[in-house]
Motif scaffolding. Sequence first.
Motif, PDB file in Angstrom:
ATOM      1  N   LEU A   1     -19.613 -17.470  16.676  1.00 43.93           N
ATOM      2  CA  LEU A   1     -19.618 -16.870  15.346  1.00 43.93           C
ATOM      3  C   LEU A   1     -19.083 -17.867  14.330  1.00 43.93           C
ATOM      4  CD1 LEU A   1     -17.975 -13.420  16.221  1.00 43.93           C
ATOM      5  CD2 LEU A   1     -20.419 -13.966  16.140  1.00 43.93           C
ATOM      6  N   GLY A   2     -19.642 -17.823  13.123  1.00 44.70           N
ATOM      7  CA  GLY A   2     -19.161 -18.644  12.024  1.00 44.70           C
ATOM      8  C   GLY A   2     -18.713 -17.759  10.872  1.00 44.70           C
ATOM      9  N   TYR A   3     -17.515 -18.009  10.373  1.00 47.35           N
ATOM     10  CA  TYR A   3     -16.954 -17.192   9.285  1.00 47.35           C
ATOM     11  C   TYR A   3     -17.847 -17.267   8.042  1.00 47.35           C
ATOM     12  CZ  TYR A   3     -13.738 -15.792   5.538  1.00 47.35           C
ATOM     13  OH  TYR A   3     -13.164 -15.190   4.447  1.00 47.35           O
ATOM     14  N   ALA A   4     -18.105 -16.109   7.458  1.00 42.43           N
ATOM     15  CA  ALA A   4     -18.889 -16.056   6.229  1.00 42.43           C
ATOM     16  C   ALA A   4     -18.025 -15.692   5.029  1.00 42.43           C
ATOM     17  CB  ALA A   4     -20.049 -15.072   6.370  1.00 42.43           C
ATOM     18  N   LYS A   5     -17.304 -14.553   5.109  1.00 40.54           N
ATOM     19  CA  LYS A   5     -16.534 -14.112   3.948  1.00 40.54           C
ATOM     20  C   LYS A   5     -15.648 -12.940   4.328  1.00 40.54           C
ATOM     21  CE  LYS A   5     -20.338 -11.151   2.375  1.00 40.54           C
ATOM     22  NZ  LYS A   5     -21.268 -10.864   1.268  1.00 40.54           N
ATOM     23  N   LEU A   6     -14.759 -12.594   3.426  1.00 36.19           N
ATOM     24  CA  LEU A   6     -13.939 -11.400   3.586  1.00 36.19           C
ATOM     25  C   LEU A   6     -14.815 -10.154   3.472  1.00 36.19           C
ATOM     26  CD1 LEU A   6     -10.957 -12.385   1.247  1.00 36.19           C
ATOM     27  CD2 LEU A   6     -10.956 -12.428   3.753  1.00 36.19           C
ATOM     28  N   ALA A   7     -14.407  -9.098   4.147  1.00 38.91           N
ATOM     29  CA  ALA A   7     -15.095  -7.808   4.022  1.00 38.91           C
ATOM     30  C   ALA A   7     -14.474  -7.043   2.853  1.00 38.91           C
ATOM     31  CB  ALA A   7     -14.963  -7.008   5.309  1.00 38.91           C
ATOM     32  N   ILE A   8     -15.216  -6.912   1.766  1.00 34.06           N
ATOM     33  CA  ILE A   8     -14.749  -6.174   0.597  1.00 34.06           C
ATOM     34  C   ILE A   8     -15.060  -4.696   0.800  1.00 34.06           C
ATOM     35  CG2 ILE A   8     -14.912  -5.918  -1.893  1.00 34.06           C
ATOM     36  CD1 ILE A   8     -13.650  -8.542  -0.937  1.00 34.06           C
ATOM     37  N   ARG A   9     -14.033  -3.871   0.653  1.00 29.69           N
ATOM     38  CA  ARG A   9     -14.166  -2.464   1.007  1.00 29.69           C
ATOM     39  C   ARG A   9     -14.603  -1.621  -0.179  1.00 29.69           C
ATOM     40  NH1 ARG A   9     -13.892  -3.583   6.303  1.00 29.69           N
ATOM     41  NH2 ARG A   9     -15.089  -1.664   6.113  1.00 29.69           N
ATOM     42  N   CYS A  10     -15.267  -0.509   0.140  1.00 30.84           N
ATOM     43  CA  CYS A  10     -15.807   0.384  -0.881  1.00 30.84           C
ATOM     44  C   CYS A  10     -15.431   1.827  -0.544  1.00 30.84           C
ATOM     45  CB  CYS A  10     -17.316   0.233  -0.961  1.00 30.84           C
ATOM     46  SG  CYS A  10     -18.169   0.819   0.532  1.00 30.84           S
ATOM     47  N   ALA A  11     -16.032   2.770  -1.268  1.00 32.65           N
ATOM     48  CA  ALA A  11     -15.687   4.183  -1.121  1.00 32.65           C
ATOM     49  C   ALA A  11     -16.070   4.755   0.237  1.00 32.65           C
ATOM     50  CB  ALA A  11     -16.361   4.989  -2.230  1.00 32.65           C
ATOM     51  N   VAL A  12     -16.923   4.067   1.004  1.00 30.23           N
ATOM     52  CA  VAL A  12     -17.276   4.556   2.342  1.00 30.23           C
ATOM     53  C   VAL A  12     -16.029   4.706   3.210  1.00 30.23           C
ATOM     54  CG1 VAL A  12     -18.485   3.962   4.481  1.00 30.23           C
ATOM     55  CG2 VAL A  12     -19.639   3.686   2.286  1.00 30.23           C
ATOM     56  N   THR A  13     -15.028   3.873   3.000  1.00 26.02           N
ATOM     57  CA  THR A  13     -13.811   3.949   3.806  1.00 26.02           C
ATOM     58  C   THR A  13     -13.025   5.231   3.556  1.00 26.02           C
ATOM     59  OG1 THR A  13     -12.573   2.704   2.132  1.00 26.02           O
ATOM     60  CG2 THR A  13     -13.579   1.441   3.915  1.00 26.02           C
ATOM     61  N   MET A  14     -13.367   5.975   2.511  1.00 26.10           N
ATOM     62  CA  MET A  14     -12.688   7.234   2.223  1.00 26.10           C
ATOM     63  C   MET A  14     -13.416   8.439   2.817  1.00 26.10           C
ATOM     64  SD  MET A  14     -11.145   6.704  -1.626  1.00 26.10           S
ATOM     65  CE  MET A  14     -12.722   6.634  -2.470  1.00 26.10           C
TER      66      MET A  14
END
Length: 271
Positions: A200-213
Amino acid sequence: MARVAELRYYPVKGCAGVSVERAELTRAGLAHDRAFMVVDEGGVFRSQRRDPLLATVRPVVEDDGRLLRLAAGVEPVVVRVDSDGPRREVRLFGAPFLGIDQGEEAADWLSEVLGAHSRLVRVPPEHDRVTDGLTPGTSGYADSCAVHLLSRSTLDGFNALSGAPALSADRFRPNLVVDGWPEPHTEDLARRIAVGGAELGYAKLAIRCAVTMVDQSSGAKVGPEPLRTLARYRRAAAGGVAFGSKFAVLRSGSLRIGDELVVADWGPSEL
């Protein structure tokens, strides 16, 4: 020693995940991950952001991808997967892609469950999406990159800070959950990971949205957590809050619970 603690793929974007003991990792992610997507009458993807009841749809891939079984609060439906039918344009975050419509029975079933006109499409074989980030790659109908990785120490650190009932990993919909990294957010620093013969190669941070609620069992919106707590300590420089990291697949392979992760290259946090 870091090891794979959970493996999970999501056959239909936005719907429930499937936990497995082993899985093939392809260049587009775990086999069958986000191979299907629910769209509205205009071909725009449906998400738990607007349609949280998607979480109650339990897909199961059968017969090596030839059948897709969908279950929810109504009689289940079995879809004979069409992988060679007419293409139609669909849109994911405003970007145009193609999808193969899976027919009227699947459309009627999803429309009843979600209470809104819906159709089911499948990624066509020629799908050649290029994902962004530090390491480019490809994926099916995922939000962006092929693999979302989250460590248990990151989740434990959040739960210790929130003061609310502990959240499980499924609230964040990861593909790989890793145990054995003692420091939270170690996944943000790993740039190249070997695991189970894959890379695996790092791409980016996981930016969270309203789905996590959204409660992933009931499909009910139950916020403000985790976004309220994350906003206190995980604000990303480019905007939003970050939790977990996204990776591209550099080399395919077979993964199983217990596989060791070996980090060959480290880098600074992008937070």
